[in-house]
Write a protein that holds these residues in place. Structure first.
Motif, mmCIF file in Angstrom:
data_model
loop_
_atom_site.group_PDB
_atom_site.id
_atom_site.type_symbol
_atom_site.label_atom_id
_atom_site.label_comp_id
_atom_site.label_asym_id
_atom_site.label_seq_id
_atom_site.Cartn_x
_atom_site.Cartn_y
_atom_site.Cartn_z
ATOM 1 N N ILE A 186 0.834 -1.204 0.000
ATOM 2 C CA ILE A 186 0.000 0.000 0.000
ATOM 3 C C ILE A 186 0.871 1.258 0.000
ATOM 4 C CG2 ILE A 186 -1.695 1.322 1.350
ATOM 5 C CD1 ILE A 186 -3.013 -1.272 2.124
ATOM 6 N N GLU A 205 10.358 3.224 6.594
ATOM 7 C CA GLU A 205 10.175 1.774 6.717
ATOM 8 C C GLU A 205 10.973 1.269 7.920
ATOM 9 O OE1 GLU A 205 8.508 -0.925 5.345
ATOM 10 O OE2 GLU A 205 9.739 -2.065 6.748
ATOM 11 N N GLY A 272 0.291 -2.446 7.433
ATOM 12 C CA GLY A 272 -0.341 -3.769 7.448
ATOM 13 C C GLY A 272 -1.821 -3.662 7.777
HETATM 14 P P1 NAI Z 1 2.428 -4.726 4.078
HETATM 15 O O1 NAI Z 1 2.553 -5.814 5.052
HETATM 16 O O2 NAI Z 1 2.524 -5.002 2.620
HETATM 17 O O3 NAI Z 1 3.554 -3.625 4.391
HETATM 18 C C1 NAI Z 1 3.659 -2.953 5.612
HETATM 19 C C2 NAI Z 1 5.074 -2.400 5.747
HETATM 20 O O4 NAI Z 1 5.097 -1.568 6.883
HETATM 21 C C3 NAI Z 1 6.125 -3.483 5.945
HETATM 22 O O5 NAI Z 1 7.208 -3.259 5.085
HETATM 23 C C4 NAI Z 1 6.528 -3.308 7.404
HETATM 24 O O6 NAI Z 1 7.870 -3.646 7.671
HETATM 25 C C5 NAI Z 1 6.281 -1.815 7.616
HETATM 26 N N1 NAI Z 1 6.030 -1.442 8.994
HETATM 27 C C6 NAI Z 1 5.315 -2.128 9.928
HETATM 28 N N2 NAI Z 1 5.296 -1.431 11.090
HETATM 29 C C7 NAI Z 1 6.005 -0.284 10.880
HETATM 30 C C8 NAI Z 1 6.338 0.832 11.693
HETATM 31 N N3 NAI Z 1 5.940 0.914 12.960
HETATM 32 N N4 NAI Z 1 7.081 1.824 11.143
HETATM 33 C C9 NAI Z 1 7.501 1.756 9.855
HETATM 34 N N5 NAI Z 1 7.216 0.713 9.048
HETATM 35 C C10 NAI Z 1 6.470 -0.290 9.552
HETATM 36 O O7 NAI Z 1 1.071 -3.985 4.453
HETATM 37 P P2 NAI Z 1 0.251 -2.893 3.665
HETATM 38 O O8 NAI Z 1 1.070 -2.237 2.632
HETATM 39 O O9 NAI Z 1 -0.368 -2.042 4.720
HETATM 40 O O10 NAI Z 1 -0.860 -3.742 2.953
HETATM 41 C C11 NAI Z 1 -1.773 -4.501 3.749
HETATM 42 C C12 NAI Z 1 -2.271 -5.711 3.018
HETATM 43 O O11 NAI Z 1 -3.086 -5.336 1.939
HETATM 44 C C13 NAI Z 1 -1.138 -6.549 2.491
HETATM 45 O O12 NAI Z 1 -1.297 -7.833 3.022
HETATM 46 C C14 NAI Z 1 -1.324 -6.555 1.004
HETATM 47 O O13 NAI Z 1 -1.135 -7.857 0.487
HETATM 48 C C15 NAI Z 1 -2.764 -6.111 0.791
HETATM 49 N N6 NAI Z 1 -2.826 -5.262 -0.386
HETATM 50 C C16 NAI Z 1 -2.568 -5.803 -1.607
HETATM 51 C C17 NAI Z 1 -2.559 -5.016 -2.727
HETATM 52 C C18 NAI Z 1 -2.234 -5.623 -4.032
HETATM 53 O O14 NAI Z 1 -2.377 -6.818 -4.202
HETATM 54 N N7 NAI Z 1 -1.755 -4.857 -4.993
HETATM 55 C C19 NAI Z 1 -2.865 -3.588 -2.673
HETATM 56 C C20 NAI Z 1 -3.114 -3.131 -1.348
HETATM 57 C C21 NAI Z 1 -3.100 -3.953 -0.266
#
Ligand code: NAI
Length: 472
Positions: A186, A205, A272
């Motif tokens: 995201i 990150e 996440g």
């Molecule tokens: P994500 O798990 O992909 O990424 C979250 C990132 O935030 C990770 O790199 C993590 O290390 C970092 N992080 C965690 N806590 C942190 C902190 N306190 N400070 C700084 N960085 C931190 O999660 P995201 O991007 O929020 O997406 C959520 C879900 O939605 C995912 O499981 C994804 O698969 C799904 N999604 C899929 C899409 C697609 O297929 N294109 C599009 C949007 C969402």
């Protein structure tokens, strides 16, 4: 007042890509289906996730092309301006068209859409509340498909300046500076949208590694390109404090031990998502793990045989297509069919430009499993089609088992990466060897040839790049 309604074969809670697909498949199989929804039909994906974000990704990419790409083709376009309101209403129109489509499918398949908030009251009943009234619905099976919500960071409240992925699709102006917390899927997609529209984007990150699900060489290449596009991605960031200053936001963080303060107009938190399983049960009919996921077997059945759970509320990647496939599997199994999902072959795409797409195992996983594997890569810089269209950044990498020649993993960063990856995925799913795959004739010039050449290269037969020596 509580009333008991007619008996369903399946009552589904949630109408996102998990729930609505389960409902349609079950109705096609002749089952009587109800689907409870507390918000808008279509769930996160259609209303506030995949679809609106892709709409803005495409609009903002067109702007990027006008500003940065077209002149390279000899097309000079002057005075480009952004009408953000129009861009947003186009996005809303796309959402409306798709959600109306799902409503129409519900009607034509005779699925009852029940509006309200659902709670499972027994192994065969669900209470639905709306506007102070509650109704109990009896059903032979319950499918829970309630999806997920953004994870909060240190209990920081979302405001008009500090937003989650939903708020980031509704900015009323283009922020001068934007801070994104989390360089995941995201963060990268939404960071790209606003960077292309002119925001100065910094992504903080926590981890030191970038896109750890990919081979290190691939993620280094992607990072270089995103940096070139203006995304300032900072690793090892430990967020200490975030405040909304009414005119903007301020974040205090530590980067590799050093204290840093950063100000911006807006902030997106994308660290996440968590499963929506709170207040769903008033009993212990299902088990919930310590992260809030409903525990299920490989068929998405909970410990209570009449209760099933699919999509983001259960283990596995939080992806719309995984959720939909689980919906089909459960409806078919309830109807007495035998359907199994191959969880090892779920594809992934990050819809940046270029796209990032991958499926199967990466080098790290293959090494840790002690698999004897071979690899092939092909850069888009050597693809005639990619060069002609001015989209020659990135490459394809493919891994296969040295003994069986089965394809084990595919990673693509480049033009039409998601489409290219799917071609290899069909080969993987059908156990087509890399040798057989590379004997297929690909049209020239196409970007798909990069996958073909990577497969040829794996067997030291690439034509348009130097073949690597075979490992002894
Ligand atoms: P994500 O798990 O992909 O990424 C979250 C990132 O935030 C990770 O790199 C993590 O290390 C970092 N992080 C965690 N806590 C942190 C902190 N306190 N400070 C700084 N960085 C931190 O999660 P995201 O991007 O929020 O997406 C959520 C879900 O939605 C995912 O499981 C994804 O698969 C799904 N999604 C899929 C899409 C697609 O297929 N294109 C599009 C949007 C969402």
């Amino acid at each position: 007042m509580i009333t008991t309604f007619c008996m369903y074969d399946i009552l589904i809670i949630g109408s996102g890509p998990a729930g609505y697909v389960a409902a349609i498949r079950a109705a096609q199989l002749g089952l009587k289906v109800g689907c409870v929804e507390q918000s808008s039909i279509g769930g996160t994906c259609l209303n506030i996730g995949c679809i609106p974000s892709k709409s803005l990704l495409d609009s903002s990419y067109k702007h990027y092309q006008l500003e940065d790409q077209y002149s390279k083709h000899g097309l000079e376009i002057k005075d480009v301006s952004i009408d953000l309101k129009k861009m947003m209403s186009r996005k809303d129109e796309v959402v409306k068209q798709l959600t109306n489509g799902v409503s129409a499918l519900f009607k034509s398949n005779k699925i009852d859409l029940i509006e309200g908030k659902a709670k499972v009251t027994s192994d065969t009943s669900v209470e639905v509340s709306k506007d102070g009234e509650s109704h109990i619905y009896e059903t032979k099976n319950i499918i829970i498909a309630t999806g997920s919500s953004p994870t909060e960071l240190n209990n920081i409240n979302f405001t008009s300046n500090i937003v989650d992925s939903e708020g980031a699709l509704k900015f009323e102006g283009i922020p001068k500076q934007l801070i994104v917390i989390g360089a995941g899927i995201i963060g990268l997609e939404l960071g790209s949208v606003w960077a292309r529209l002119g925001s100065e984007v910094t992504i903080l990150e926590a981890q030191q590694e970038f896109l750890p699900m990919l081979d290190a060489r691939m993620s280094r290449q992607i990072l270089r390109e995103f940096n070139r596009q203006g995304l300032d991605i900072r690793f090892g960031s430990n967020i200490l404090d975030i405040s909304d200053t009414t005119t903007g936001v301020e974040v205090k963080f530590q980067e590799n031990g050093e204290d840093i303060n950063l100000k911006a107009e807006k902030m997106i938190i994308a660290i996440g998502r968590k499963p929506n399983t709170q207040d769903l049960f008033n009993n212990d009919l299902v088990s919930i793990d310590d992260k809030g996921f409903i525990e299920v077997d490989e068929y998405c059945q909970t410990k209570t045989k009449t209760i099933w759970a699919i999509g983001d509320v259960v283990r596995g990647p939080m992806l719309a297509h995984k959720a939909s496939e689980e919906g089909i599997m459960v409806s078919e199994r309830i109807a007495g069919e035998n359907f199994l999902i191959n969880y090892a072959h779920i594809p992934n795409v990050i819809y940046t430009h270029p796209e990032v797409a991958w499926v199967g195992k990466n080098e790290k996983e293959l090494k840790s499993l002690d698999v004897d594997y071979k690899s092939g890569s092909f850069p888009f810089a050597a693809s005639g089609r990619a060069l002609s269209s001015g989209e020659s950044t990135g490459s394809v990498t493919i891994h296969a088992d040295n003994e069986t020649d089965q394809i084990l993993g595919i990673q693509v960063f480049g033009p039409s990466a998601s489409e290219i990856m799917h071609q290899g995925l069909i080969a993987m799913d059908n156990e087509i060897t890399s040798e057989k795959f590379s004997s297929t004739i690909f049209s020239h010039p196409t970007v798909s040839e990069a996958l073909h050449e990577a497969t040829l290269g794996m067997n030291q037969k690439a034509i348009h790049i130097q073949n690597r020596k075979k490992k002894k």
